[in-house]
Design a protein around this motif. Structure first.
Motif, PDB file in Angstrom:
ATOM      1  N   VAL A  95      -7.789   8.142   2.748  1.00 37.15           N
ATOM      2  CA  VAL A  95      -8.658   7.098   1.752  1.00 37.15           C
ATOM      3  C   VAL A  95      -9.080   6.014   2.912  1.00 37.15           C
ATOM      4  O   VAL A  95      -8.056   5.136   3.406  1.00 37.15           O
ATOM      5  CB  VAL A  95      -8.127   6.537   1.057  1.00 37.15           C
ATOM      6  CG1 VAL A  95      -8.498   5.620   0.426  1.00 37.15           C
ATOM      7  CG2 VAL A  95      -7.478   7.736   0.277  1.00 37.15           C
ATOM      8  N   ARG A 113       2.043  -0.298   5.857  1.00 35.55           N
ATOM      9  CA  ARG A 113       2.591  -0.251   4.234  1.00 35.55           C
ATOM     10  C   ARG A 113       4.211  -0.033   5.229  1.00 35.55           C
ATOM     11  O   ARG A 113       3.556   0.500   6.453  1.00 35.55           O
ATOM     12  CB  ARG A 113       2.502   1.143   3.690  1.00 35.55           C
ATOM     13  CG  ARG A 113       1.612   1.488   2.624  1.00 35.55           C
ATOM     14  CD  ARG A 113       2.021  -0.123   1.521  1.00 35.55           C
ATOM     15  NE  ARG A 113       0.812   0.614   0.318  1.00 35.55           N
ATOM     16  CZ  ARG A 113      -0.726   0.068   0.927  1.00 35.55           C
ATOM     17  NH1 ARG A 113      -1.212  -0.735   1.462  1.00 35.55           N
ATOM     18  NH2 ARG A 113      -2.049   0.349  -0.087  1.00 35.55           N
ATOM     19  N   ASN A 167       7.598   0.982  -0.676  1.00 33.87           N
ATOM     20  CA  ASN A 167       7.105   2.079  -0.152  1.00 33.87           C
ATOM     21  C   ASN A 167       8.770   3.243   0.431  1.00 33.87           C
ATOM     22  O   ASN A 167       8.678   3.465   1.064  1.00 33.87           O
ATOM     23  CB  ASN A 167       6.492   1.992   0.840  1.00 33.87           C
ATOM     24  CG  ASN A 167       5.120   1.802  -0.321  1.00 33.87           C
ATOM     25  OD1 ASN A 167       4.500   0.635  -0.284  1.00 33.87           O
ATOM     26  ND2 ASN A 167       3.994   2.800  -0.155  1.00 33.87           N
ATOM     27  N   PHE A 195     -11.803   9.518  -4.100  1.00 32.95           N
ATOM     28  CA  PHE A 195     -10.324  10.020  -4.744  1.00 32.95           C
ATOM     29  C   PHE A 195      -9.498   9.568  -5.673  1.00 32.95           C
ATOM     30  O   PHE A 195      -9.268  10.430  -5.832  1.00 32.95           O
ATOM     31  CB  PHE A 195      -9.280   9.550  -2.768  1.00 32.95           C
ATOM     32  CG  PHE A 195      -7.690  10.267  -2.831  1.00 32.95           C
ATOM     33  CD1 PHE A 195      -7.651  11.167  -2.198  1.00 32.95           C
ATOM     34  CD2 PHE A 195      -6.751   9.107  -3.460  1.00 32.95           C
ATOM     35  CE1 PHE A 195      -6.527  12.466  -2.163  1.00 32.95           C
ATOM     36  CE2 PHE A 195      -5.328  10.257  -3.409  1.00 32.95           C
ATOM     37  CZ  PHE A 195      -5.351  11.380  -2.236  1.00 32.95           C
ATOM     38  N   TYR A 196      -9.625   8.438  -5.399  1.00 37.56           N
ATOM     39  CA  TYR A 196      -9.465   7.711  -7.273  1.00 37.56           C
ATOM     40  C   TYR A 196      -9.898   7.721  -8.084  1.00 37.56           C
ATOM     41  O   TYR A 196      -9.477   7.610  -9.154  1.00 37.56           O
ATOM     42  CB  TYR A 196      -8.007   6.338  -6.704  1.00 37.56           C
ATOM     43  CG  TYR A 196      -6.856   6.535  -5.335  1.00 37.56           C
ATOM     44  CD1 TYR A 196      -5.973   7.055  -6.118  1.00 37.56           C
ATOM     45  CD2 TYR A 196      -7.235   5.991  -4.374  1.00 37.56           C
ATOM     46  CE1 TYR A 196      -4.620   6.399  -5.797  1.00 37.56           C
ATOM     47  CE2 TYR A 196      -6.097   5.598  -3.453  1.00 37.56           C
ATOM     48  CZ  TYR A 196      -4.738   6.516  -3.871  1.00 37.56           C
ATOM     49  OH  TYR A 196      -3.737   6.284  -3.613  1.00 37.56           O
ATOM     50  N   ASP A 213      -8.006  -1.165  -2.908  1.00 40.54           N
ATOM     51  CA  ASP A 213      -6.492  -1.403  -2.276  1.00 40.54           C
ATOM     52  C   ASP A 213      -5.866  -2.164  -1.731  1.00 40.54           C
ATOM     53  O   ASP A 213      -6.202  -2.981  -1.257  1.00 40.54           O
ATOM     54  CB  ASP A 213      -6.987  -0.400  -0.684  1.00 40.54           C
ATOM     55  CG  ASP A 213      -5.901   0.774  -0.513  1.00 40.54           C
ATOM     56  OD1 ASP A 213      -4.525   0.221  -0.287  1.00 40.54           O
ATOM     57  OD2 ASP A 213      -6.115   1.810  -0.127  1.00 40.54           O
ATOM     58  N   TYR A 225     -10.333   2.033  -8.842  1.00 39.34           N
ATOM     59  CA  TYR A 225      -9.001   1.636  -7.809  1.00 39.34           C
ATOM     60  C   TYR A 225      -9.635   0.244  -6.536  1.00 39.34           C
ATOM     61  O   TYR A 225     -10.695   0.330  -6.417  1.00 39.34           O
ATOM     62  CB  TYR A 225      -8.658   3.160  -6.803  1.00 39.34           C
ATOM     63  CG  TYR A 225      -7.573   2.653  -5.940  1.00 39.34           C
ATOM     64  CD1 TYR A 225      -6.762   2.534  -6.186  1.00 39.34           C
ATOM     65  CD2 TYR A 225      -8.279   3.265  -4.674  1.00 39.34           C
ATOM     66  CE1 TYR A 225      -5.431   2.797  -5.114  1.00 39.34           C
ATOM     67  CE2 TYR A 225      -7.232   2.910  -3.889  1.00 39.34           C
ATOM     68  CZ  TYR A 225      -5.767   2.659  -3.948  1.00 39.34           C
ATOM     69  OH  TYR A 225      -4.774   3.006  -2.934  1.00 39.34           O
ATOM     70  N   GLN A 267       1.918  13.270  -1.344  1.00 39.82           N
ATOM     71  CA  GLN A 267       0.409  13.581  -0.874  1.00 39.82           C
ATOM     72  C   GLN A 267       0.396  14.606   0.130  1.00 39.82           C
ATOM     73  O   GLN A 267      -0.242  15.682   0.002  1.00 39.82           O
ATOM     74  CB  GLN A 267      -0.226  13.216  -0.604  1.00 39.82           C
ATOM     75  CG  GLN A 267      -1.378  12.787  -1.322  1.00 39.82           C
ATOM     76  CD  GLN A 267      -1.814  13.043  -3.364  1.00 39.82           C
ATOM     77  OE1 GLN A 267      -0.563  12.018  -3.759  1.00 39.82           O
ATOM     78  NE2 GLN A 267      -2.534  14.308  -3.666  1.00 39.82           N
ATOM     79  N   ARG A 296       0.818  -4.613   3.554  1.00 40.43           N
ATOM     80  CA  ARG A 296       2.627  -5.235   2.654  1.00 40.43           C
ATOM     81  C   ARG A 296       3.908  -5.312   3.616  1.00 40.43           C
ATOM     82  O   ARG A 296       4.053  -4.166   3.681  1.00 40.43           O
ATOM     83  CB  ARG A 296       2.633  -3.955   1.481  1.00 40.43           C
ATOM     84  CG  ARG A 296       3.280  -4.111   0.645  1.00 40.43           C
ATOM     85  CD  ARG A 296       3.663  -2.635  -0.493  1.00 40.43           C
ATOM     86  NE  ARG A 296       2.551  -2.984  -1.562  1.00 40.43           N
ATOM     87  CZ  ARG A 296       2.630  -1.376  -2.335  1.00 40.43           C
ATOM     88  NH1 ARG A 296       3.014  -0.285  -1.306  1.00 40.43           N
ATOM     89  NH2 ARG A 296       1.608  -1.806  -3.186  1.00 40.43           N
ATOM     90  N   ARG A 323      -6.292  -0.467 -11.613  1.00 42.14           N
ATOM     91  CA  ARG A 323      -5.046  -0.755 -10.591  1.00 42.14           C
ATOM     92  C   ARG A 323      -4.080  -1.563 -10.689  1.00 42.14           C
ATOM     93  O   ARG A 323      -2.905  -0.947 -10.964  1.00 42.14           O
ATOM     94  CB  ARG A 323      -5.440  -0.737  -9.234  1.00 42.14           C
ATOM     95  CG  ARG A 323      -4.453  -0.224  -7.915  1.00 42.14           C
ATOM     96  CD  ARG A 323      -4.227  -0.688  -7.274  1.00 42.14           C
ATOM     97  NE  ARG A 323      -2.639  -0.870  -6.484  1.00 42.14           N
ATOM     98  CZ  ARG A 323      -2.739  -0.203  -5.272  1.00 42.14           C
ATOM     99  NH1 ARG A 323      -3.585   0.417  -4.692  1.00 42.14           N
ATOM    100  NH2 ARG A 323      -1.332  -0.058  -4.880  1.00 42.14           N
ATOM    101  N   ARG A 332      -5.642  14.339   3.498  1.00 40.99           N
ATOM    102  CA  ARG A 332      -7.240  13.711   3.043  1.00 40.99           C
ATOM    103  C   ARG A 332      -6.418  11.779   3.110  1.00 40.99           C
ATOM    104  O   ARG A 332      -5.771  11.228   2.035  1.00 40.99           O
ATOM    105  CB  ARG A 332      -6.993  13.174   1.136  1.00 40.99           C
ATOM    106  CG  ARG A 332      -7.511  15.468   2.005  1.00 40.99           C
ATOM    107  CD  ARG A 332      -7.970  15.988   0.187  1.00 40.99           C
ATOM    108  NE  ARG A 332      -9.347  15.320  -0.015  1.00 40.99           N
ATOM    109  CZ  ARG A 332      -9.680  14.999  -1.076  1.00 40.99           C
ATOM    110  NH1 ARG A 332      -8.769  15.473  -1.848  1.00 40.99           N
ATOM    111  NH2 ARG A 332     -11.488  14.282  -1.544  1.00 40.99           N
ATOM    112  N   VAL A 343       1.747   8.527  -1.077  1.00 40.27           N
ATOM    113  CA  VAL A 343       1.126   9.328   0.050  1.00 40.27           C
ATOM    114  C   VAL A 343       1.770   9.981   0.731  1.00 40.27           C
ATOM    115  O   VAL A 343       0.986  11.540   1.328  1.00 40.27           O
ATOM    116  CB  VAL A 343       0.644   7.664   0.432  1.00 40.27           C
ATOM    117  CG1 VAL A 343       1.721   6.723   1.523  1.00 40.27           C
ATOM    118  CG2 VAL A 343      -0.245   8.113   1.893  1.00 40.27           C
TER     119      VAL A 343
END
Ligand code: UDP
Length: 362
Positions: free
Chosen positions: A213, A220, A177, A293-294, A300, A298, A199, A304, A145, A211, A196
């Motif tokens: 995670v 964010r 973001n 998922f990833y 996380d 990944y 998604q 942020r 990542r 979904r 996201v």
């Protein structure tokens, strides 16, 4: 003024092109792989667009760096699923191809506005990330990542070094973001390669579960695209004293929320405003592990949040649009886009009744 936007059909590129054409007398020169987001701009006589690939059409790029006054290389893969699935592709496009453009700016003495990223701060634990003092914190190599963050970070350093030793005029900006219409391709979530908010919205429209995670504790600061574009316009118009050699965080710290809260907000908005749409299904939220998922590469980022003191002071920039408003507007856009696509494929346009419900939702 002539502005070169590489990636003019991207999320930022199309919004910036539109803003420039609507509010200035500048000319925009653009290249992108496709044109789906800029159909409305193509007829504009000040929009000079060529469909193409910056890694192939290098002579076009060089010619236009020479011709233009300000250069924005906005071409990049910027979705976390891609960093895990195709780390080399991310390096080749985001780093190698962009370095080529940066060198051209240096060679032809052109002003560079470079998109760094909030991702450069990685897993930094500061309550607010500062351009001047925060450290960059990444995981081990097998966590692929981080190749995006590393690529962008090294470009930030190369650009700063060129500024320091070779007089390159530049400003780097770090979007936090950004969200809004045309954030990602409406079909991209099927491949797991959108951000996201897209998604979640597309899951709602498809009647699939949202979904979340790893419990959705990650936080964010979602920033309305037009607030971000306002920041960019201030940089483009800005003088050397305020902008040259500087890096600016561009994000809305007031819009901080967890991924779980984001899922709840979007589910509530959808249920409140769109339950009368054909095919509506009650929103569902389910949990999924990051590995499922990833994939294993990944890792996380739990918080942020930008410090935007610098952008406030130097640019007079203040993001204004609240999270609820930004989500409502983004959801509204995707509902309309889906309806237009469905209208086109069934050969009929969405019924007036349906459109009225959608457009009066906010
Ligand atoms: N995420 C999620 N479900 C999704 C997509 C993303 O829970 O369907 C989480 C992801 O793990 C991350 C956050 O949402 O913590 C934001 O992801 P995004 O793709 O927008 O990129 P990032 O902000 O990490 O750069």
């Amino acid at each position: 003024m002539n502005v070169l936007i590489l990636g003019a059909n991207g999320f930022m590129g199309n919004a910036l092109s539109e803003k420039i054409l609507a509010t200035t007398d500048w000319h925009v020169y653009g290249m992108d792989l496709s044109t789906n987001k800029i159909q409305g701009l193509l007829p504009n006589a000040r929009f000079h667009f060529v469909e193409g690939d910056i890694s192939i059409h290098r002579e076009w790029v060089e010619y236009h760096v020479k011709k233009c006054d300000v250069i924005l290389p906005l071409v990049a893969i910027a979705t976390p699923a891609s960093y895990v699935r195709d780390p080399l592709g991310v390096f080749e496009l985001d780093f190698e191809e962009n370095l080529r453009v940066i060198r051209l700016c240096q060679r032809y003495k052109k002003r560079l506005l470079f998109p760094s990223t909030s991702e450069v701060y990685g897993m930094c634990r500061d309550a607010e990330f500062s351009e001047e003092t925060s450290n960059f914190v990444y995981g081990p190599i097998h966590k692929s990542r981080w190749i995006y963050a590393c690529s962008k970070q090294l470009l930030d350093r190369v650009i700063a070094a060129m500024g320091q030793t070779q007089g390159l005029r530049f400003t780097c900006f770090r979007p936090f973001n950004w969200i809004g219409p045309k954030l990602d391709d409406i079909y991209a979530p099927k491949e797991g390669s959108s951000r996201v908010v897209t998604q979640f919205i597309v899951s709602l429209l498809d009647g699939e579960p949202i979904r979340v995670v790893d419990g959705g504790h990650q936080r964010r600061c979602y920033t309305w695209i037009e607030d971000g574009i306002d920041g960019l316009m201030r940089i483009i118009r800005g003088d050397d004293e305020a902008c040259n050699g500087e890096i600016f965080n561009l994000g809305n710290p007031d819009n901080e929320c967890s991924v779980r809260e984001l899922a709840d907000k979007l589910a509530q908005l959808y249920a409140k405003s769109y339950r009368h749409l054909p095919g509506y299904r009650e929103p569902r939220i389910e949990e999924v592990s990051a590995t499922e998922f990833y994939g294993k590469g990944y890792e996380d980022i739990m918080t942020r949040t930008p410090s935007i003191a610098k952008a406030r002071t130097a640019l007079g920039w203040n993001p204004r649009v609240s999270l609820d408003e930004a989500l409502a507007r983004t959801l509204d856009h995707f509902v309309r886009e889906r309806q237009e696509i469905e209208g086109a494929t069934t050969g009929s346009s969405p019924s007036n009744d349906t459109l009225r419900k959608v457009s009066s939702a906010h």
